[in-house]
Design an enzyme around this catalytic site. Structure first.
Site, short mmCIF file in Angstrom:
data_model
loop_
_atom_site.label_atom_id
_atom_site.label_comp_id
_atom_site.label_asym_id
_atom_site.label_seq_id
_atom_site.Cartn_x
_atom_site.Cartn_y
_atom_site.Cartn_z
N LYS A 287 -4.94 45.40 28.60
CA LYS A 287 -6.07 44.54 28.95
C LYS A 287 -5.60 43.17 29.46
O LYS A 287 -6.42 42.27 29.69
CB LYS A 287 -6.97 44.32 27.72
CG LYS A 287 -7.72 45.58 27.29
CD LYS A 287 -8.69 45.25 26.15
CE LYS A 287 -9.51 46.47 25.76
NZ LYS A 287 -10.48 46.16 24.68
N LYS A 289 -3.90 40.99 27.78
CA LYS A 289 -4.09 40.00 26.73
C LYS A 289 -2.93 40.05 25.74
O LYS A 289 -2.18 41.03 25.68
CB LYS A 289 -5.41 40.23 26.00
CG LYS A 289 -6.64 40.14 26.89
CD LYS A 289 -7.92 40.47 26.12
CE LYS A 289 -9.14 40.38 27.02
NZ LYS A 289 -10.40 40.71 26.30
#
Length: 377
Positions: A287, A289
């Site tokens: 993602k 992240k």
């Protein structure tokens, strides 16, 4: 106004009893079951409930609302004991024996009161005789049978006219118990007769007593010979089912900064299955992240949650995990529904007895909110 609680009222004999109660002018029927029935009425209020995992305090609000308690939930499998998984043994004893006893305790003050309170529990002939190849089910039903017999004496000695009816059939055609489907036309008459026994405050009802009365007599005369004959009869009849009755569920996620939304997702998933496997992403790079909690610590957090049976490291695609654990349910967020990725998943699973369950996300706290707050600080 007459009101009832039916635990296990979404199918089989439980559903037939619900319909009979409606015909007898019950104004409200509360159904607690794992899945809702296709049958509906404005007089029915359904609560999804897992007898193995859920909080029994959910029954507290009904103690003073209902005057009839019906417990029909239960399951079993005809097979050699060696084929049973540990989770299936635990769940069978819990659903067939422990849960009914716990529910009765919730309503016990009503049962021993001077007010009319009607109650029945589904037992089984298997709980009264030697039943090889039905050992776990037989053990659980023997326990509930002795409980009903014993506590009815206590109720009598308390001075109450109320009783708990033990309904102990040999088999009931028209139910899903042995892999069939509910056919109310076959069981409506039996449901009506069961309720008549309950309203008459009987303590034991054995359907087809002409047949099963002889069965009990033969068992009492020579338990060992009866057991051997029962074993051979089940073998010859082809009734053995060597497939464990364990529905496996799977969900995956990063589970960083664990919060109540994660917990709600896991709790809802366990409503559907007997054994829940949670896959944990090693990081959040898919993602784009970063994670704040290490992989090992996130695994330990999930292992400590009572709804989780097993924690594994996830794979890039949930389909790859199915090849290892053959799950029956895949749980994902509703935002994935209709995406190219999950359209591919649905096509892949359409012939594999797998249901993809899409859950709405919990409104409120989210990992994104927590992550942004930490970054800002």
């Amino acid at each position: 106004m007459k009101t009832a609680l039916v635990v296990g009222g979404s199918n089989g004999i439980g559903l037939a009893i619900v319909k009979q109660l409606l015909e007898q002018d019950y104004s409200r029927i509360y159904i607690f079951d794992r899945k809702a029935s296709s049958f509906s009425s404005e007089k029915i209020e359904f609560t999804q409930f897992n007898l193995v995992e859920d909080d029994f305090s959910k029954f507290d609000s009904l103690v003073d609302k209902v005057d009839t308690l019906v417990i029909t939930a239960g399951f079993g499998r005809v097979s050699k004991f060696e084929t049973f998984e540990d989770v299936e043994i635990k769940n069978g004893i819990f659903v067939n024996e422990i849960s009914p006893i716990r529910i009765i305790r919730k309503f016990y003050k009503r049962i021993i009161s001077n007010d009319d309170f009607y109650c029945l529990i589904m037992g089984s002939i298997a709980g009264m005789i030697s039943s090889p190849l039905f050992s776990v089910y037989s053990a659980s039903k023997a326990g509930i049978t002795r409980f009903i017999e014993s506590v009815n004496i206590e109720i009598e000695e308390s001075g109450s006219q109320n009783r708990i009816l033990n309904v102990s059939p040999g088999s009931i055609k028209g139910t899903s118990f042995n892999g069939g489907s509910t056919d109310l036309d076959q069981i409506n008459l039996l449901a009506d007769f069961i309720l008549k026994q309950m309203f008459n405050r009987e303590t034991l009802f054995i359907p087809d007593i002409d047949v099963y009365g002889d069965v009990i007599e033969r068992y009492q005369k020579d338990p060992h010979t009866f057991g051997v004959e029962s074993y051979n009869y089940k073998i010859d009849s082809g009734r053995l089912n060597n497939v464990p009755q364990v529905k496996i569920g799977y969900l995956s996620g990063t589970f960083d900064l664990f919060h109540v939304g994660h917990l709600n997702l896991i709790r809802k998933a366990k409503q559907y299955c007997d054994y829940l496997v949670v896959g944990v992403h090693r990081d959040a790079s898919h993602k784009g992240k970063e994670t704040f909690i290490s992989f090992d610590e996130r695994v330990e957090i999930l292992k400590a949650i009572k709804f989780v049976d097993e924690v594994i490291e996830s794979k890039p695609e949930d389909m790859d995990v199915w090849e290892e654990i053959n799950y029956h349910y895949l749980f994902v967020g509703s935002d994935y529904k209709g995406t190219d990725r999950f359209n591919t998943y649905e096509k892949y699973f359409e012939n594999k007895d797998v249901e993809i369950v899409y859950f709405e996300y919990t409104k409120g706290t989210s990992s994104t909110q927590l992550r942004n707050a930490l970054i800002e600080r």
